[in-house]
Design an enzyme around this catalytic site. Structure first.
Site, PDB file in Angstrom:
ATOM      1  N   ARG A 282     -22.017  -1.119 -16.620  1.00 55.21           N
ATOM      2  CA  ARG A 282     -21.620  -1.613 -15.309  1.00 55.21           C
ATOM      3  C   ARG A 282     -20.872  -3.015 -15.246  1.00 55.21           C
ATOM      4  NH1 ARG A 282     -27.542  -0.486 -14.481  1.00 55.21           N
ATOM      5  NH2 ARG A 282     -27.561   1.363 -13.344  1.00 55.21           N
TER       6      ARG A 282
ATOM      7  N   LYS B 281      -5.891  -5.053 -10.118  1.00 55.83           N
ATOM      8  CA  LYS B 281      -6.014  -3.691  -9.651  1.00 55.83           C
ATOM      9  C   LYS B 281      -6.067  -2.975 -11.183  1.00 55.83           C
ATOM     10  CE  LYS B 281      -3.376  -3.853  -5.261  1.00 55.83           C
ATOM     11  NZ  LYS B 281      -2.396  -3.390  -4.476  1.00 55.83           N
TER      12      LYS B 281
ATOM     13  N   GLU C 287      10.767  -5.730 -10.538  1.00 52.56           N
ATOM     14  CA  GLU C 287       9.630  -6.174  -9.782  1.00 52.56           C
ATOM     15  C   GLU C 287       9.628  -7.811  -9.775  1.00 52.56           C
ATOM     16  OE1 GLU C 287       6.919  -4.606  -8.536  1.00 52.56           O
ATOM     17  OE2 GLU C 287       6.705  -2.844  -9.289  1.00 52.56           O
TER      18      GLU C 287
ATOM     19  N   LYS D 264       2.401 -14.508  -7.592  1.00 53.24           N
ATOM     20  CA  LYS D 264       1.288 -13.336  -7.364  1.00 53.24           C
ATOM     21  C   LYS D 264       0.074 -14.014  -7.628  1.00 53.24           C
ATOM     22  CE  LYS D 264      -0.016  -8.649  -8.375  1.00 53.24           C
ATOM     23  NZ  LYS D 264       0.033  -7.616  -9.105  1.00 53.24           N
TER      24      LYS D 264
ATOM     25  N   GLU E 245      -6.470  -7.143  -0.613  1.00 57.06           N
ATOM     26  CA  GLU E 245      -5.368  -6.383   0.367  1.00 57.06           C
ATOM     27  C   GLU E 245      -5.790  -6.239   1.437  1.00 57.06           C
ATOM     28  OE1 GLU E 245      -2.828  -4.131  -2.281  1.00 57.06           O
ATOM     29  OE2 GLU E 245      -2.123  -3.239  -0.405  1.00 57.06           O
TER      30      GLU E 245
ATOM     31  N   ARG F 282      -1.531  -9.654   0.840  1.00 52.16           N
ATOM     32  CA  ARG F 282      -1.057  -8.979  -0.527  1.00 52.16           C
ATOM     33  C   ARG F 282      -0.334  -7.706  -0.341  1.00 52.16           C
ATOM     34  NH1 ARG F 282      -5.240  -8.202  -5.806  1.00 52.16           N
ATOM     35  NH2 ARG F 282      -3.561  -6.984  -7.036  1.00 52.16           N
TER      36      ARG F 282
ATOM     37  N   ASN G 128       3.893  -5.086  -1.909  1.00 50.89           N
ATOM     38  CA  ASN G 128       4.330  -3.483  -1.728  1.00 50.89           C
ATOM     39  C   ASN G 128       5.524  -3.578  -1.319  1.00 50.89           C
ATOM     40  OD1 ASN G 128       1.715  -2.743  -2.785  1.00 50.89           O
ATOM     41  ND2 ASN G 128       0.764  -2.789  -0.534  1.00 50.89           N
TER      42      ASN G 128
ATOM     43  N   HIS H   1       7.613  -0.453  -2.094  1.00 48.22           N
ATOM     44  CA  HIS H   1       6.809   0.446  -2.823  1.00 48.22           C
ATOM     45  C   HIS H   1       6.354   1.718  -1.859  1.00 48.22           C
ATOM     46  CE1 HIS H   1       6.453  -2.534  -5.539  1.00 48.22           C
ATOM     47  NE2 HIS H   1       5.708  -1.843  -6.539  1.00 48.22           N
TER      48      HIS H   1
ATOM     49  N   HIS I 155       7.459   5.026  -3.880  1.00 45.99           N
ATOM     50  CA  HIS I 155       6.602   6.231  -4.346  1.00 45.99           C
ATOM     51  C   HIS I 155       7.227   7.440  -3.962  1.00 45.99           C
ATOM     52  CE1 HIS I 155       3.018   2.938  -4.296  1.00 45.99           C
ATOM     53  NE2 HIS I 155       3.428   3.285  -5.564  1.00 45.99           N
TER      54      HIS I 155
ATOM     55  N   HIS J 242       9.385   3.259 -12.429  1.00 42.06           N
ATOM     56  CA  HIS J 242       9.013   2.800 -11.241  1.00 42.06           C
ATOM     57  C   HIS J 242       9.812   1.517 -10.835  1.00 42.06           C
ATOM     58  CE1 HIS J 242       5.966   1.342  -8.722  1.00 42.06           C
ATOM     59  NE2 HIS J 242       5.775   0.248  -9.169  1.00 42.06           N
TER      60      HIS J 242
END
Ligand code: GLY
Length: 388
Positions: A118, A140, A182, A244, A254, A258, A262, A265, A269, A296
């Site tokens: 947990r 994340k 990035e 960040k 987010e 936040r 992106n 992005h 993607h 990426h």
């Protein structure tokens, strides 16, 4: 040692240690009695700094597991392997699981630690520039599932992220520049003078590298180039981490601000998905370096250029301060590939299915100027019509 804190309210929930070398890692591990390390196998083999990390871990008798950290191994099965290994090695509720590797390693190890018993504590030593400025900060974690990237996961903060440019010296140049994209993205979001400094440094490094290739017999003098600029790089990496950390402190889950992270992005993607579908054939000009046709970071760079085009059209009447051409010029000067071979019409269907799309609308992050972006909700049809 600079410690950059991430907050929830007024409580520190994670720390980023921004360093020039690995010398301070041992001190960071000292408070933790039971450490378990998960390292990317490729890092163990190809990164000379991994030996220094291994020495630190061996001195403390830390058990270690090697894993294959590729996009196709970013699955629940690998997370289960980490959990099995933790169980077999007697990891208890007081364990600290230390991930050493790029974003795939940190995402999966963070996820495994978050569900094991947990949730146990975890920390990161990111070994790619992309992980240092983005993936390993902000909590994340997750894996790919079915055909969706990072669709299973949780947001849970590492105890600390220890980063230094020393571990970046063995990165292939394309991988390094992917992370640089990035980093530049972060400075387009919030600047403080860092965007211009980063473009100047990276452009200068690219020039040095090209001269070095002409003048030396060394096959790839990029590592030497990085090694000559560790101080400036450490400062910029720390600056990106501060940006960040600030955004995550204000909006960990987010719900608003936040989303700005992106930038580029939604397009990125779609570009990565199309490249996967067509086997990367539109990127065939790339050398055979064992990396995907588009990385990426390269897709993010292309996405930033497209976001600038959308901003230009969206703010038509406000004479937007930054143009598509300016964004592309900065990226190209740094040696970052940023020309997208797909039309926005080709990307539209994938953007509609983006996991961040809500009620048919997407939050497109639009750069108005360096250091000033805005998340604007548009349907993909509206965006495509503006960009046509
Ligand atoms: N990579 C974007 C974020 O962490 O929110």
């Amino acid at each position: 040692m600079e410690s950059i804190d991430i907050y929830s309210g007024d409580k520190v929930i994670s720390r980023v240690m921004a360093e020039e070398s690995l010398a301070g890692l041992e001190a960071c591990l000292k408070p933790y009695a039971h450490v378990f390390a998960v390292m990317d196998r490729a890092v163990a083999v190809h990164c000379p700094a991994a030996a220094e990390i291994a020495d630190v871990l061996n001195r403390r008798n830390v058990p270690g597991m090697l894993m294959d950290a590729s996009e196709c191994h970013k699955t629940m099965e690998t997370v289960m392997e980490i959990c099995t290994w933790l169980l077999e090695n007697g990891a208890d509720r007081d364990a600290l699981v230390l991930a050493v590797g790029g974003g795939i390693t940190t995402d999966m190890t963070g996820f495994a630690a978050s569900i094991y018993k947990r949730g146990v504590r975890f920390a990161y030593v990111p070994t790619t520039l992309l992980a240092q400025v983005d993936a390993a900060i902000g909590g994340k974690t997750g894996v790919n599932f079915e055909k969706y990237k990072n669709i299973l996961g949780v947001i849970r903060q590492p105890e600390f992220t220890y980063m230094c440019p020393q571990v970046l010296e063995s990165l292939p140049r394309r991988d390094f520049l992917s992370g640089a994209a990035e980093m530049l993205k972060t400075f387009v979001i919030e600047d403080g003078g860092c965007y211009a400094r980063a473009v100047e440094l990276l452009s200068g490094m690219s020039e040095e590298y090209e001269n070095g290739r002409r003048e030396t017999s060394e096959a790839d003098p990029w590592g030497d180039t990085v090694g000559r600029h560790t101080r400036e790089l450490a400062e910029l990496i720390a600056a990106a981490a501060r940006v960040k950390a600030g955004v995550v402190s204000r909006d960990q889950f987010e719900k608003g601000e936040r989303r700005k992270l992106n930038l580029g992005h939604t397009f990125a993607h779609a570009i990565e998905t199309l490249a996967q579908k067509d086997g990367g054939e539109r990127f065939k000009c790339c050398e055979d370096d064992g990396m995907p046709g588009v990385t990426h970071g390269e897709a993010v760079a292309m996405g930033m250029v497209l976001a600038a085009r959308l901003a230009d059209r969206y703010y038509r009447n406000d004479s937007a301060a930054i143009t598509e051409r300016e964004v592309a010029r900065g990226l190209k000067n740094c040696g970052i590939r940023c020309t997208c071979p797909y039309s926005v019409q080709e990307m539209a269907d994938i953007m509609r299915k983006d996991k961040k799309a809500e009620g048919g609308k997407v939050h497109f992050v639009l750069p108005k100027a360096i250091g000033d972006v805005e998340a604007v909700e548009l349907s993909v049809e509206e965006a495509v019509a503006l960009m046509a």
